[in-house]
Design an enzyme around this catalytic site. Structure first.
Site, PDB file in Angstrom:
ATOM      1  N   MET A   1      44.132  47.723  35.792  1.00 47.55           N
ATOM      2  CA  MET A   1      42.875  47.636  35.113  1.00 47.55           C
ATOM      3  C   MET A   1      42.032  46.675  35.928  1.00 47.55           C
ATOM      4  O   MET A   1      42.548  45.639  36.264  1.00 47.55           O
ATOM      5  CB  MET A   1      43.145  47.077  33.729  1.00 47.55           C
ATOM      6  CG  MET A   1      42.228  47.493  32.640  1.00 47.55           C
ATOM      7  SD  MET A   1      40.741  46.567  32.493  1.00 47.55           S
ATOM      8  CE  MET A   1      41.272  44.917  32.292  1.00 47.55           C
ATOM      9  N   PRO A   2      40.928  46.963  36.393  1.00 44.07           N
ATOM     10  CA  PRO A   2      39.978  47.933  35.867  1.00 44.07           C
ATOM     11  C   PRO A   2      40.212  49.362  36.370  1.00 44.07           C
ATOM     12  O   PRO A   2      40.957  49.592  37.316  1.00 44.07           O
ATOM     13  CB  PRO A   2      38.634  47.418  36.407  1.00 44.07           C
ATOM     14  CG  PRO A   2      38.979  46.733  37.680  1.00 44.07           C
ATOM     15  CD  PRO A   2      40.336  46.127  37.453  1.00 44.07           C
ATOM     16  N   LEU A   3      39.539  50.280  35.711  1.00 42.74           N
ATOM     17  CA  LEU A   3      39.525  51.677  36.112  1.00 42.74           C
ATOM     18  C   LEU A   3      38.255  51.912  36.923  1.00 42.74           C
ATOM     19  O   LEU A   3      37.158  51.612  36.460  1.00 42.74           O
ATOM     20  CB  LEU A   3      39.543  52.575  34.874  1.00 42.74           C
ATOM     21  CG  LEU A   3      39.283  54.065  35.082  1.00 42.74           C
ATOM     22  CD1 LEU A   3      40.351  54.693  35.953  1.00 42.74           C
ATOM     23  CD2 LEU A   3      39.220  54.770  33.737  1.00 42.74           C
TER      24      LEU A   3
END
Length: 129
Positions: A1-3
């Site tokens: 994460m993040p995407l």
């Protein structure tokens, strides 16, 4: 994460895409201090007529190498975002020859309960992450 969700004009080779994604991941690692395997990237390619990226009146010239990046993430500090913008442009220019004027980024923020990494669990809430 993040995407990270990349929108690109079609035409890059698999090797060029890998180089681009690796460069973006280096920027994520440096700006957000996430673990090495915290890597979620999706590329969508578009025919040139399906992608219009203008400049909001800022006089920014774009080319067919334009990269529109949507970062979906937990809330990040302003300084982290600014570092990411800078590092991303540096990495893409150095590794891919993409001009900083061809890089557009937007953040979409969410909360811990908005993430499930698998097994039907919210790992940020269960304490697994």
């Amino acid at each position: 994460m993040p995407l990270l969700r990349f929108d690109l004009i079609e035409g890059r080779t698999s090797s060029e895409l890998k180089t681009l994604l690796d460069a973006a991941h280096r920027a994520v690692l440096a700006a957000f201090a996430v673990p090495e395997r915290d890597r979620y990237q999706i590329v969508t390619e578009h025919r040139p007529s399906r992608m219009i990226v203008e400049d909001t009146g800022l006089g920014i010239a774009r080319s067919d190498k334009v990269v529109v990046l949507e970062v979906i993430s937990r809330k990040r500090k302003k300084k982290q975002k600014e570092a990411f913008y800078r590092l991303l442009c540096e990495e893409l220019e150095k590794s891919c020859g993409i001009a900083p004027s061809d890089v557009m980024v937007t953040f979409v923020e969410n909360n811990d309960e908005d993430w499930s990494f698998g097994h039907g669990k919210a790992q940020f809430l269960t304490g697994e992450l």
